[in-house]
Enzyme design. Structure first.
Site, PDB file in Angstrom:
ATOM      1  N   TYR A  30       0.839  -1.196   0.000  1.00 48.24           N
ATOM      2  CA  TYR A  30       0.000   0.000   0.000  1.00 48.24           C
ATOM      3  C   TYR A  30       0.881   1.257   0.000  1.00 48.24           C
ATOM      4  CZ  TYR A  30      -3.620   3.321   1.383  1.00 48.24           C
ATOM      5  OH  TYR A  30      -4.478   4.400   1.430  1.00 48.24           O
TER       6      TYR A  30
ATOM      7  N   LYS B  76       4.072   5.791  17.246  1.00 46.89           N
ATOM      8  CA  LYS B  76       2.955   6.004  16.306  1.00 46.89           C
ATOM      9  C   LYS B  76       1.985   4.845  16.496  1.00 46.89           C
ATOM     10  CE  LYS B  76       2.035   6.403  11.340  1.00 46.89           C
ATOM     11  NZ  LYS B  76       0.618   6.442  11.520  1.00 46.89           N
TER      12      LYS B  76
ATOM     13  N   LEU C 155      -0.329  12.704   8.630  1.00 48.05           N
ATOM     14  CA  LEU C 155       1.092  13.055   8.720  1.00 48.05           C
ATOM     15  C   LEU C 155       1.809  12.574   7.472  1.00 48.05           C
ATOM     16  CD1 LEU C 155       1.964  11.909  12.361  1.00 48.05           C
ATOM     17  CD2 LEU C 155       1.805  14.263  11.543  1.00 48.05           C
TER      18      LEU C 155
ATOM     19  N   GLU D 259       7.732  10.105  19.586  1.00 47.39           N
ATOM     20  CA  GLU D 259       6.628   9.383  20.261  1.00 47.39           C
ATOM     21  C   GLU D 259       6.292   8.118  19.484  1.00 47.39           C
ATOM     22  OE1 GLU D 259       3.219  11.954  20.111  1.00 47.39           O
ATOM     23  OE2 GLU D 259       3.944  13.261  21.706  1.00 47.39           O
TER      24      GLU D 259
ATOM     25  N   LYS E 282       7.795   5.166   9.457  1.00 45.91           N
ATOM     26  CA  LYS E 282       7.160   3.840   9.553  1.00 45.91           C
ATOM     27  C   LYS E 282       8.228   2.756   9.606  1.00 45.91           C
ATOM     28  CE  LYS E 282       3.241   3.030   7.548  1.00 45.91           C
ATOM     29  NZ  LYS E 282       1.888   2.552   7.794  1.00 45.91           N
TER      30      LYS E 282
ATOM     31  N   LYS F 212       8.165  14.979  16.399  1.00 46.27           N
ATOM     32  CA  LYS F 212       7.494  16.283  16.485  1.00 46.27           C
ATOM     33  C   LYS F 212       8.474  17.350  16.940  1.00 46.27           C
ATOM     34  CE  LYS F 212       3.085  14.206  17.658  1.00 46.27           C
ATOM     35  NZ  LYS F 212       2.026  13.970  18.648  1.00 46.27           N
TER      36      LYS F 212
ATOM     37  N   CYS G 129     -19.401 -29.213  11.579  1.00 48.07           N
ATOM     38  CA  CYS G 129     -19.773 -30.621  11.551  1.00 48.07           C
ATOM     39  C   CYS G 129     -20.991 -30.746  12.453  1.00 48.07           C
ATOM     40  CB  CYS G 129     -18.622 -31.476  12.086  1.00 48.07           C
ATOM     41  SG  CYS G 129     -19.144 -33.127  12.569  1.00 48.07           S
TER      42      CYS G 129
ATOM     43  N   TYR H 206      -2.694  12.457  22.091  1.00 44.46           N
ATOM     44  CA  TYR H 206      -1.375  12.956  21.691  1.00 44.46           C
ATOM     45  C   TYR H 206      -1.405  14.273  20.930  1.00 44.46           C
ATOM     46  CZ  TYR H 206      -2.962  10.422  17.564  1.00 44.46           C
ATOM     47  OH  TYR H 206      -3.712   9.945  16.529  1.00 44.46           O
TER      48      TYR H 206
ATOM     49  N   GLU I 287      -5.749   8.634  19.741  1.00 41.62           N
ATOM     50  CA  GLU I 287      -5.957   7.374  19.032  1.00 41.62           C
ATOM     51  C   GLU I 287      -6.702   6.395  19.938  1.00 41.62           C
ATOM     52  OE1 GLU I 287      -4.398   7.725  16.069  1.00 41.62           O
ATOM     53  OE2 GLU I 287      -4.212   5.707  15.219  1.00 41.62           O
TER      54      GLU I 287
ATOM     55  N   ASP J 256      -1.084   2.432  16.164  1.00 42.31           N
ATOM     56  CA  ASP J 256      -1.837   1.953  15.009  1.00 42.31           C
ATOM     57  C   ASP J 256      -3.266   1.660  15.430  1.00 42.31           C
ATOM     58  OD1 ASP J 256      -2.310   1.204  12.455  1.00 42.31           O
ATOM     59  OD2 ASP J 256      -1.321  -0.744  12.599  1.00 42.31           O
TER      60      ASP J 256
ATOM     61  N   CYS K 126     -19.250 -36.635  16.895  1.00 47.33           N
ATOM     62  CA  CYS K 126     -18.002 -36.618  16.117  1.00 47.33           C
ATOM     63  C   CYS K 126     -16.808 -36.742  17.065  1.00 47.33           C
ATOM     64  CB  CYS K 126     -17.908 -35.321  15.328  1.00 47.33           C
ATOM     65  SG  CYS K 126     -16.301 -35.057  14.553  1.00 47.33           S
TER      66      CYS K 126
ATOM     67  N   CYS L  75     -15.202 -37.385  11.006  1.00 45.18           N
ATOM     68  CA  CYS L  75     -16.227 -38.424  11.173  1.00 45.18           C
ATOM     69  C   CYS L  75     -16.983 -38.701   9.882  1.00 45.18           C
ATOM     70  CB  CYS L  75     -17.200 -38.048  12.285  1.00 45.18           C
ATOM     71  SG  CYS L  75     -18.331 -36.719  11.841  1.00 45.18           S
TER      72      CYS L  75
ATOM     73  N   CYS M  20     -17.451 -33.878   7.143  1.00 42.35           N
ATOM     74  CA  CYS M  20     -16.477 -33.681   8.213  1.00 42.35           C
ATOM     75  C   CYS M  20     -15.234 -34.533   7.929  1.00 42.35           C
ATOM     76  CB  CYS M  20     -17.093 -34.062   9.554  1.00 42.35           C
ATOM     77  SG  CYS M  20     -15.871 -34.087  10.880  1.00 42.35           S
TER      78      CYS M  20
HETATM   79  S1  IVH Z   1       0.131  13.643  15.837  1.00 42.97           S
HETATM   80  C1  IVH Z   1      -1.899  16.510  12.359  1.00 42.97           C
HETATM   81  N1  IVH Z   1       1.010  11.649  17.203  1.00 42.97           N
HETATM   82  O1  IVH Z   1      -0.993   8.686  12.736  1.00 42.97           O
HETATM   83  C2  IVH Z   1      -1.880  15.142  12.845  1.00 42.97           C
HETATM   84  N2  IVH Z   1      -0.428  11.172  15.367  1.00 42.97           N
HETATM   85  O2  IVH Z   1      -0.385   8.625   9.861  1.00 42.97           O
HETATM   86  C3  IVH Z   1      -1.036  15.088  14.071  1.00 42.97           C
HETATM   87  N3  IVH Z   1      -0.926   8.799  15.088  1.00 42.97           N
HETATM   88  O3  IVH Z   1      -3.438  10.953  11.707  1.00 42.97           O
HETATM   89  C4  IVH Z   1      -1.067  13.742  14.599  1.00 42.97           C
HETATM   90  N4  IVH Z   1       0.248   8.095  16.794  1.00 42.97           N
HETATM   91  O4  IVH Z   1      -4.017   9.201  13.554  1.00 42.97           O
HETATM   92  C5  IVH Z   1       0.262  12.026  16.158  1.00 42.97           C
HETATM   93  N5  IVH Z   1       1.867   9.996  18.566  1.00 42.97           N
HETATM   94  C6  IVH Z   1       1.104  10.360  17.525  1.00 42.97           C
HETATM   95  C7  IVH Z   1       0.394   9.433  16.734  1.00 42.97           C
HETATM   96  C8  IVH Z   1      -0.362   9.874  15.649  1.00 42.97           C
HETATM   97  C9  IVH Z   1      -0.553   7.744  15.802  1.00 42.97           C
HETATM   98  C10 IVH Z   1      -1.779   8.701  13.893  1.00 42.97           C
HETATM   99  C11 IVH Z   1      -2.758   9.829  13.704  1.00 42.97           C
HETATM  100  C12 IVH Z   1      -2.361  10.452  12.383  1.00 42.97           C
HETATM  101  C13 IVH Z   1      -1.719   9.292  11.699  1.00 42.97           C
HETATM  102  C14 IVH Z   1      -0.820   9.721  10.591  1.00 42.97           C
END
Ligand code: IVH
Length: 710
Positions: free
Chosen positions: A37, A114, A84, A112, A311, A287, A423, A223, A171, A116, A428, A408, A405
């Site tokens: 992706y 990230k 981001l 920080e 990533k 950040k 089944c 966050y 999140e 998911d 069985c 059996c 199955c």
């Molecule tokens: S700051 C303007 N901090 O990652 C957006 N985002 O791929 C500022 N995410 O849309 C977001 N951990 O949903 C920020 N520590 C973190 C994060 C975080 C996960 C997500 C968030 C963002 C997406 C971007």
């Protein structure tokens, strides 16, 4: 690339990405891996930049992906919820650093995790949570207030020192442990399973019935600032500290960095810690800490220029599907399993992965002989992410679900509303083996001498035709039974006596253990406890007015209902078990054996002592199972929390707990203690600690000891 080719490729990529977005965001069933992706996205971004004549505002890379759903009110985001810009290589981060240094001076980075999960906005008015929304397309999201209200760690009321009008962003996620449990429940009920915690979280938040959401193990991390009440902080880190003080869960780890090399070291450190968090992370977010630079740095169409996502390469391995076998479970569900060419992945060698059901195999188009990408869903469960069709030779075979199955030979069927094939033969032998194994398992009757292998042998040799046969066996004969391998015979011997003693003891076990042991679909340990709490004895479950009420009240929407912890689906499953021919014969036989398990005395909760009313968070590697400590703390009057808040009195830190975490807890006024001190507070000393039972059969799906600090 010439213009015509570029145009064709752009169109192709847009279609691929749109389809992937739909599968991921709307159906919660991803059909491509993250890496593919991201590669499509990058290629399309580059082509659109190189060939601006084909630019189109509706291109999926010009928008924030993420669908809107029918059935939810819409919420306008002010300012929009951005995404981001992502980087995949340190060189790209170095370019980001160069741009920042060119633009501003005297700044600090903050790295920080990230997370998911699903991004969301929380709006408070008059100090109360009034609205929660998904990101949607960034400009408009879905109003999911009713669902977010069920998430325990989201503050519903703010403390007096917080702004009365406030919006924060963060999140939502499903804990890895919770995900593993939820999928096990879904599978046992013949329902679709989720590919990963993120999809399970999305599916849970987008329920039209918030009672379903309430049963899902969700949590949040905040966050980011929202549009209201977050001005006035000089730095991001100060703002996050204030959020924590106001009761919001915040990230358990972050690191200040002065140079880009320090940033690189921090993202490497974070990567080594990724499996210790309760949430899945797919990278780091870098950040700028000082907020005064944000306007100067500005934003792109994608996201702010004061932050970048990095990533991590997904942990995955390529291997071959050598065969697809079909297992028959305790409730008769046929589960196709990929038999893989063994391959190491994230710390273990994997040779099998569940394929869940026929629909899933068709959707992913996985064929016997395919090369595939293997991942660990929720960091634990081996799962095939995708097949690699480019590597097909033509010799691959499309799998079809057996029409009988495989054990059996009995009829199989797909029940309405289920994805599972079952089944239908209750006799069985495969079902019986797994039912017997479950009957004897630790949370059921805890018959230690009877594991999966012995269950297979007892059934295979015709010694046991029903779990209750254990109560009428001739155990002296059983001692002579050969339970060895083909060329290494071995007698069951003194295990027969152990089993006999355990079986005698099992007669006295409380209702909840027996109810779980029966193995009714939907009835796990917790549900069994909830149901047992409302009944005197096992025989009361048949025709139980309490269970009937749960079902009836559910249909009386709007009317006041007695709030019981019992779930409707579970109530239905229990009643239908006892109404079935097998279930009613089972109960009759129990009664004729003189067994009618009683509700256990409810463990009295202490009203005096050092832990009464104390919020406790368990974190790190502990020497006993977390559930055991949680039960002890609750019995001593304490409150087990999943994350440190201003109300946490003790953080119980096991091994490997980082200083950042303990410092953060201390900053919130929490006392950080070790396991020995906890035992003192519980009134046990470390020396009289109960011996930890040896784990007889660690299963591939056993949840890892997650980190409860979130
Ligand atoms: S700051 C303007 N901090 O990652 C957006 N985002 O791929 C500022 N995410 O849309 C977001 N951990 O949903 C920020 N520590 C973190 C994060 C975080 C996960 C997500 C968030 C963002 C997406 C971007």
């Amino acid at each position: 690339m010439d213009k015509a080719n570029a145009k064709a490729r752009i169109e192709e990529l847009r279609a691929l990405i749109e389809k992937a977005n739909h599968d991921y965001y709307d159906l919660h069933q991803p059909t491509v891996g993250d890496r593919d992706y991201d590669m499509w996205e990058q290629e399309l971004l580059k082509l659109e930049a190189d060939f601006p004549e084909f630019a189109d505002a509706s291109s999926p890379v010009q928008n924030v992906a993420g669908g809107l759903l029918e059935g939810f009110a819409k919420v306008k985001h002010d300012p929009p919820m951005q995404s981001l810009d992502k980087t995949h290589a340190k060189s790209e981060l170095a370019e980001f650093d160069a741009f920042v240094r060119k633009t501003v001076e005297g700044f600090t980075y903050l790295v920080e995790p990230k997370i998911d999960g699903i991004s969301l906005s929380l709006r408070y008015s008059g100090g109360r949570l009034v609205r929660a929304a998904t990101r949607g397309n960034g400009l408009v999201g879905d109003d999911i207030t009713a669902n977010v209200n069920t998430i325990k760690t989201v503050p519903k009321v703010l403390p007096p020192d917080a702004p009365r009008e406030l919006e924060v962003r963060g999140e939502a996620f499903m804990t890895r442990e919770g995900f593993v449990e939820l999928n096990a429940r879904q599978e046992a009920a013949g329902l679709e399973t989720f590919a990963n915690p993120r999809n399970a979280c999305a599916g849970s938040l987008k329920q039209l019935d918030s009672r379903v959401t309430a049963e899902r193990p969700l949590d949040v991390v905040i966050y980011n600032a929202g549009g209201v009440g977050c001005d006035g902080f000089a730095s991001h880190s100060e703002m996050i500290a204030a959020f924590a003080k106001w009761g919001f869960p915040v990230a358990p780890w972050s690191k200040f960095c002065k140079t880009i090399d320090e940033v690189f070291a921090a993202i490497d450190e974070l990567q080594t810690l990724r499996h210790t968090f309760r949430f899945e992370i797919d990278g780091a977010v870098i950040k700028i800490d000082e907020r005064k630079f944000y306007d100067i740095l500005g934003a792109t169409a994608h996201g702010p220029r004061w932050a970048r996502a990095y990533k991590y390469a997904p942990e995955r391995a390529e291997t071959t599907v050598e065969a697809i076998t079909v297992q028959v479970g305790r409730t008769g569900i046929l589960t196709p399993v990929a038999e893989l060419k063994p391959v190491p992945l994230a710390g273990s060698v994997i040779s099998r992965a569940t394929l869940h059901n026929a629909d899933q195999i068709a959707r992913q188009d996985i064929r016997i002989g395919d090369r595939v990408w293997l991942v660990k869903a929720g960091d634990v469960i081996p799962a095939i992410e995708s097949s690699i069709p480019e590597k097909r030779t033509g010799a691959e075979i499309v799998f079809t679900m057996p029409t009988a199955c495989p054990v059996c030979g009995g009829a199989v069927a797909r029940l309405e509303g289920e994805v599972a094939t079952r089944c239908m033969n209750p006799a069985c032998p495969a079902q019986l083996c797994r039912r017997l194994e479950h009957f004897a398992s630790r949370n059921a009757l805890d018959l230690k001498a009877l594991g999966g292998k012995i269950a297979d042998i007892l059934v295979d040799k015709g010694v046991v035709k029903d779990p209750l046969d254990l109560f009428t066996l001739d155990y002296s004969e059983l001692a002579g039974l050969d339970v060895g391998e083909k060329d290494a015979p071995r007698k069951f011997g003194k295990n027969a006596l152990n089993l006999k003693n355990a079986v005698v003891d099992a007669k006295e076990l409380p209702l909840e253990r027996w109810l779980f042991a029966v193995g009714i679909p939907q009835v796990g340990v917790t549900v069994a406890k909830d149901i047992a709490a409302e009944h005197e004895k096992f025989s009361d479950l048949k025709d139980s007015p309490v269970l009937k009420n749960v079902i009836e009240n559910d249909t009386k929407k709007g009317k006041e209902r007695k709030i019981l912890a019992i779930k409707v689906e579970a109530a239905k499953a229990v009643l239908s078990f006892f109404a079935s021919e097998y279930g009613s014969a089972f109960l009759d036989r129990m009664l004729s054996l003189g067994i009618d398990p009683q509700r256990g005395a409810r463990a009295a909760v202490a009203t005096t002592g050092p832990l009464v009313g104390a919020g406790c968070v368990l974190t790190g590697a502990l020497s006993r199972p977390r559930g055991e400590y949680a039960a002890l703390i609750e019995k001593a009057g304490g409150i087990v929390q999943s994350a440190v808040t201003s109300k946490t009195k003790y953080l119980i830190a096991g091994a490997n707990v980082g200083a950042t975490k303990t410092e953060k807890a201390r900053a919130l006024g929490t006392e950080v203690i070790d396991e020995a001190r906890l035992l003192e507070l519980l009134g046990e000393t470390s020396s009289d600690k109960a011996e930890q039972p040896a784990d007889e059969k660690p299963s591939a799906a056993a949840p890892v000891q997650g980190d409860l600090f979130g």
